[in-house]
Structures are given as structure tokens and as C-alpha cells.
Design a protein around this motif. Sequence first.
Motif, short mmCIF file in Angstrom:
data_model
loop_
_atom_site.label_atom_id
_atom_site.label_comp_id
_atom_site.label_asym_id
_atom_site.label_seq_id
_atom_site.Cartn_x
_atom_site.Cartn_y
_atom_site.Cartn_z
N GLU A 161 0.81 -1.04 0.13
CA GLU A 161 0.00 -0.01 -0.10
C GLU A 161 0.86 1.31 -0.07
O GLU A 161 1.80 1.31 0.78
CB GLU A 161 -0.91 -0.03 1.02
CG GLU A 161 -1.55 -1.17 1.28
CD GLU A 161 -2.57 -1.35 2.94
OE1 GLU A 161 -2.15 -0.51 3.55
OE2 GLU A 161 -3.38 -2.28 2.99
N VAL A 162 0.65 2.36 -0.87
CA VAL A 162 1.25 3.55 -0.85
C VAL A 162 0.30 4.67 -0.56
O VAL A 162 -0.85 4.61 -1.03
CB VAL A 162 1.82 3.53 -2.16
CG1 VAL A 162 2.60 5.02 -2.26
CG2 VAL A 162 2.59 2.57 -2.70
N ARG A 163 1.00 5.52 0.24
CA ARG A 163 0.32 6.72 0.82
C ARG A 163 1.18 7.98 0.35
O ARG A 163 2.33 7.90 0.73
CB ARG A 163 0.13 6.82 2.01
CG ARG A 163 -0.54 8.08 2.60
CD ARG A 163 -0.60 8.11 4.32
NE ARG A 163 0.60 7.71 4.81
CZ ARG A 163 1.78 8.83 4.81
NH1 ARG A 163 1.58 10.05 4.49
NH2 ARG A 163 2.86 8.58 5.48
N ARG A 164 0.72 8.96 -0.37
CA ARG A 164 1.50 9.89 -0.76
C ARG A 164 1.01 11.21 -0.22
O ARG A 164 -0.30 11.54 -0.21
CB ARG A 164 1.61 10.06 -2.25
CG ARG A 164 2.15 8.96 -3.10
CD ARG A 164 1.92 9.50 -4.65
NE ARG A 164 2.71 8.41 -5.34
CZ ARG A 164 3.72 8.43 -5.92
NH1 ARG A 164 4.34 9.48 -6.30
NH2 ARG A 164 4.07 7.27 -6.61
N THR A 165 1.72 12.12 0.28
CA THR A 165 1.50 13.23 0.79
C THR A 165 2.58 14.43 0.18
O THR A 165 3.59 13.93 -0.55
CB THR A 165 1.47 13.58 2.07
OG1 THR A 165 2.62 13.38 2.57
CG2 THR A 165 0.49 12.92 2.74
N ASP A 223 6.25 13.46 0.89
CA ASP A 223 6.40 12.44 1.43
C ASP A 223 5.65 10.98 0.91
O ASP A 223 4.76 11.24 0.32
CB ASP A 223 5.91 12.50 3.01
CG ASP A 223 6.52 13.42 3.72
OD1 ASP A 223 7.70 13.84 3.92
OD2 ASP A 223 5.75 14.54 4.15
N VAL A 224 6.20 9.87 1.15
CA VAL A 224 5.62 8.59 0.62
C VAL A 224 5.67 7.61 1.92
O VAL A 224 6.83 7.52 2.28
CB VAL A 224 6.25 8.17 -0.71
CG1 VAL A 224 5.85 6.66 -0.93
CG2 VAL A 224 6.33 9.03 -1.59
N GLY A 225 4.67 6.92 2.15
CA GLY A 225 4.67 5.99 3.08
C GLY A 225 4.39 4.77 2.43
O GLY A 225 3.38 4.69 1.41
N ILE A 226 4.91 3.55 2.52
CA ILE A 226 4.93 2.20 2.04
C ILE A 226 4.68 1.04 2.99
O ILE A 226 5.29 1.07 3.90
CB ILE A 226 6.01 1.93 1.12
CG1 ILE A 226 6.28 2.89 0.03
CG2 ILE A 226 5.92 0.52 0.51
CD1 ILE A 226 7.52 2.87 -0.66
N ARG A 227 3.48 0.65 2.93
CA ARG A 227 3.37 -0.59 4.06
C ARG A 227 3.16 -1.79 3.29
O ARG A 227 2.48 -2.02 2.00
CB ARG A 227 1.76 -0.26 4.53
CG ARG A 227 1.42 -1.39 5.58
CD ARG A 227 -0.10 -1.27 6.12
NE ARG A 227 0.00 -0.32 7.18
CZ ARG A 227 -0.91 0.66 7.35
NH1 ARG A 227 -2.03 0.74 6.52
NH2 ARG A 227 -0.87 1.68 7.82
N ASP A 252 6.66 0.73 6.39
CA ASP A 252 5.99 0.05 7.51
C ASP A 252 5.86 -1.41 7.19
O ASP A 252 5.24 -1.73 6.35
CB ASP A 252 4.47 0.48 7.70
CG ASP A 252 3.92 -0.21 8.75
OD1 ASP A 252 4.42 -1.01 9.44
OD2 ASP A 252 2.73 0.26 9.05
#
Length: 77
Positions: free
Chosen positions: A7-11, A14-18, A49
Amino acid sequence: MTESRVEVRRTPGDVGIRVVGRATASVGPELRALLAAASAQGVRSIVFDLGQCTYMDSTFIGILSMAAVDARNTPTR
């Protein structure tokens, strides 16, 4: 078989990868492309994560290692 997904979250900046389940070579090309695009777009931080990751193969570990090396060699702004 356990479901696996990335799963990828972008702001902005920033990038969050779970990673959920198994992290294998099957996600390698997409993850490499995502990391290259993030770098080219000036992303300041990438957070992984791995709390729900049940297995990592050597290809995935290599991608994480290269991301760390690239981050070390990128000047901060």
C-alpha cells in the motif's frame, strides 16, 4: 495462502509504503519504479511500515538496501 499487498500513501513531499504479507520479487519492478519516481519528484522522506510483513525475499531486501544507499547519497535540502 495469505494475501500480500503493498500500500502506498502519498502526501506532498512524503511517501509511506506499507507491506502486508509476503514481500517478494513480484513487487520488485513496481517498487523500484516508485522509488525512482519519488526521488525524481523531490520527495523528502520515504517511510516503510513492515509491521505486517511476514516474509521478505532477497530481491525485496536488496531494493530496501538500495533505497537506503540512495537516501544516504542524496543531499538534504
